[in-house]
Write a protein that holds these residues in place. Sequence first.
Motif, PDB file in Angstrom:
ATOM      1  N   VAL A 144       0.054 -29.500   0.765  1.00  0.00           N
ATOM      2  CA  VAL A 144      -0.115 -28.724   1.750  1.00  0.00           C
ATOM      3  C   VAL A 144      -1.578 -27.966   1.310  1.00  0.00           C
ATOM      4  N   VAL A 145      -2.314 -27.845   2.425  1.00  0.00           N
ATOM      5  CA  VAL A 145      -3.619 -27.189   2.399  1.00  0.00           C
ATOM      6  C   VAL A 145      -3.630 -25.808   3.241  1.00  0.00           C
ATOM      7  N   LEU A 146      -3.988 -24.554   2.707  1.00  0.00           N
ATOM      8  CA  LEU A 146      -3.687 -23.584   3.458  1.00  0.00           C
ATOM      9  C   LEU A 146      -5.021 -22.996   3.824  1.00  0.00           C
ATOM     10  N   VAL A 147      -5.308 -22.612   5.005  1.00  0.00           N
ATOM     11  CA  VAL A 147      -6.659 -22.180   5.444  1.00  0.00           C
ATOM     12  C   VAL A 147      -6.369 -20.825   6.232  1.00  0.00           C
ATOM     13  N   GLY A 148      -7.432 -20.048   6.508  1.00  0.00           N
ATOM     14  CA  GLY A 148      -7.258 -18.805   7.188  1.00  0.00           C
ATOM     15  C   GLY A 148      -8.215 -17.655   6.708  1.00  0.00           C
ATOM     16  N   PRO A 149      -8.303 -16.546   7.560  1.00  0.00           N
ATOM     17  CA  PRO A 149      -9.391 -15.674   7.045  1.00  0.00           C
ATOM     18  C   PRO A 149      -8.724 -14.769   5.802  1.00  0.00           C
ATOM     19  N   PRO A 150      -9.702 -13.822   5.323  1.00  0.00           N
ATOM     20  CA  PRO A 150      -9.199 -13.036   4.200  1.00  0.00           C
ATOM     21  C   PRO A 150      -8.017 -12.115   4.840  1.00  0.00           C
ATOM     22  N   GLY A 151      -6.926 -11.955   3.967  1.00  0.00           N
ATOM     23  CA  GLY A 151      -5.713 -11.173   4.474  1.00  0.00           C
ATOM     24  C   GLY A 151      -4.575 -12.245   4.915  1.00  0.00           C
ATOM     25  N   ALA A 152      -4.972 -13.371   5.208  1.00  0.00           N
ATOM     26  CA  ALA A 152      -4.042 -14.304   5.786  1.00  0.00           C
ATOM     27  C   ALA A 152      -2.622 -14.553   5.149  1.00  0.00           C
ATOM     28  N   GLY A 153      -2.694 -14.384   3.677  1.00  0.00           N
ATOM     29  CA  GLY A 153      -1.680 -14.476   2.979  1.00  0.00           C
ATOM     30  C   GLY A 153      -1.735 -15.742   2.152  1.00  0.00           C
ATOM     31  N   THR A 189       7.267 -11.642   6.901  1.00  0.00           N
ATOM     32  CA  THR A 189       7.173 -11.557   5.575  1.00  0.00           C
ATOM     33  C   THR A 189       6.643 -13.013   4.771  1.00  0.00           C
ATOM     34  N   PRO A 190       5.785 -12.925   3.889  1.00  0.00           N
ATOM     35  CA  PRO A 190       5.452 -13.956   3.091  1.00  0.00           C
ATOM     36  C   PRO A 190       6.670 -15.197   3.059  1.00  0.00           C
ATOM     37  N   GLU A 191       7.866 -14.738   2.685  1.00  0.00           N
ATOM     38  CA  GLU A 191       9.019 -15.670   2.677  1.00  0.00           C
ATOM     39  C   GLU A 191       9.228 -16.423   3.955  1.00  0.00           C
ATOM     40  N   GLU A 192       9.316 -15.609   5.130  1.00  0.00           N
ATOM     41  CA  GLU A 192       9.254 -16.059   6.390  1.00  0.00           C
ATOM     42  C   GLU A 192       8.284 -17.024   6.882  1.00  0.00           C
ATOM     43  N   VAL A 193       6.968 -16.749   6.515  1.00  0.00           N
ATOM     44  CA  VAL A 193       5.875 -17.293   6.588  1.00  0.00           C
ATOM     45  C   VAL A 193       6.043 -18.753   5.855  1.00  0.00           C
ATOM     46  N   ALA A 218      -4.414  -7.958   8.703  1.00  0.00           N
ATOM     47  CA  ALA A 218      -5.617  -8.503   7.768  1.00  0.00           C
ATOM     48  C   ALA A 218      -6.169  -7.232   7.160  1.00  0.00           C
ATOM     49  N   VAL A 219      -6.502  -6.368   7.850  1.00  0.00           N
ATOM     50  CA  VAL A 219      -6.922  -5.042   7.210  1.00  0.00           C
ATOM     51  C   VAL A 219      -6.067  -4.210   6.400  1.00  0.00           C
ATOM     52  N   HIS A 220      -4.794  -4.187   6.633  1.00  0.00           N
ATOM     53  CA  HIS A 220      -3.761  -3.754   5.757  1.00  0.00           C
ATOM     54  C   HIS A 220      -3.620  -4.417   4.456  1.00  0.00           C
ATOM     55  N   ARG A 221      -3.821  -5.779   4.651  1.00  0.00           N
ATOM     56  CA  ARG A 221      -3.384  -6.622   3.359  1.00  0.00           C
ATOM     57  C   ARG A 221      -4.761  -6.599   2.543  1.00  0.00           C
ATOM     58  N   VAL A 222      -5.995  -6.689   3.090  1.00  0.00           N
ATOM     59  CA  VAL A 222      -7.273  -6.833   2.321  1.00  0.00           C
ATOM     60  C   VAL A 222      -7.786  -5.318   1.996  1.00  0.00           C
ATOM     61  N   GLY A 223      -7.546  -4.429   2.649  1.00  0.00           N
ATOM     62  CA  GLY A 223      -7.819  -3.124   2.311  1.00  0.00           C
ATOM     63  C   GLY A 223      -9.175  -2.837   2.594  1.00  0.00           C
ATOM     64  N   LEU A 224      -9.373  -1.651   3.291  1.00  0.00           N
ATOM     65  CA  LEU A 224     -10.840  -1.389   3.620  1.00  0.00           C
ATOM     66  C   LEU A 224     -11.850  -1.152   2.475  1.00  0.00           C
ATOM     67  N   ASP A 225     -11.342  -0.892   1.065  1.00  0.00           N
ATOM     68  CA  ASP A 225     -12.232  -0.781  -0.054  1.00  0.00           C
ATOM     69  C   ASP A 225     -12.215  -2.160  -0.839  1.00  0.00           C
ATOM     70  N   ALA A 226     -11.619  -3.071  -0.439  1.00  0.00           N
ATOM     71  CA  ALA A 226     -11.395  -4.284  -1.210  1.00  0.00           C
ATOM     72  C   ALA A 226     -12.786  -4.869  -1.388  1.00  0.00           C
ATOM     73  N   PRO A 227     -13.148  -5.614  -2.652  1.00  0.00           N
ATOM     74  CA  PRO A 227     -14.412  -6.104  -2.804  1.00  0.00           C
ATOM     75  C   PRO A 227     -14.646  -7.642  -1.830  1.00  0.00           C
ATOM     76  N   ARG A 228     -14.717  -7.682  -0.582  1.00  0.00           N
ATOM     77  CA  ARG A 228     -14.784  -8.797   0.122  1.00  0.00           C
ATOM     78  C   ARG A 228     -16.065  -8.618   0.803  1.00  0.00           C
ATOM     79  N   PRO A 229     -17.241  -9.218   0.210  1.00  0.00           N
ATOM     80  CA  PRO A 229     -18.534  -9.283   0.646  1.00  0.00           C
ATOM     81  C   PRO A 229     -18.792  -9.171   2.020  1.00  0.00           C
ATOM     82  N   LEU A 230     -18.179 -10.336   2.855  1.00  0.00           N
ATOM     83  CA  LEU A 230     -18.407 -10.255   4.257  1.00  0.00           C
ATOM     84  C   LEU A 230     -17.648  -9.164   5.165  1.00  0.00           C
ATOM     85  N   LEU A 231     -17.242  -8.429   4.380  1.00  0.00           N
ATOM     86  CA  LEU A 231     -16.284  -7.392   5.253  1.00  0.00           C
ATOM     87  C   LEU A 231     -16.718  -5.920   4.679  1.00  0.00           C
TER      88      LEU A 231
END
Length: 173
Positions: free
Chosen positions: A8-17, A156-160, A110-123
């Motif tokens: 399996v290969v998972l792709v998606g934006p920051p905060g996708a899980g 939830t992550p389990e449901e995903v 995504a904002v909730h998961r990544v957080g507004l103060d997380a070290p994400r350079p592009l955000l």
Amino acid sequence: MSTDHPLVVLVGPPGAGKTTVGGLLAERLGVSLRDTDADVEAAAGKEVAEIFLTDGEDHFRDLEAEAVASAVATHRGVLALGGGAVMRPATRELLAGLPVVFLDVALADAVHRVGLDAPRPLLAVNPRKQWRTMMETRRPLYTGVARTVVATEGRTPEEVTLAVLTALELTEA
């Protein structure tokens, strides 16, 4: 469940899980998880955010493309790609025909998961606006490489994880 490519290969934006769901998938399937951001950090000896700051995005993308190529060639478990890995045409070509899943996430999640103060350079500046702009560019690339799209909103992550297993018709090990 022997294959000549990642299971399996998972792709998606920051905060996708990708990392969280990837870990659960690996556990359920009895394989290992490989995260290309972790591979880049190990190769560079520094965190992704620091690579962006000291060496620039182009250098990071070069390292990322190398990490993805190596992982696709050698890893047979679950592979989580960095959010921007699909930006390189060569990477998209490598993913052609593989069991790629786009974990689609809503902005609020995504904002909730990544957080507004997380070290994400592009955000770093105005994260909501940056995320929307990023997704306008990346969504067609994510869907273009994906065999299937799994929405994460309200799950939830389990449901995903179960949705990914079902979508790819994978049986548990």
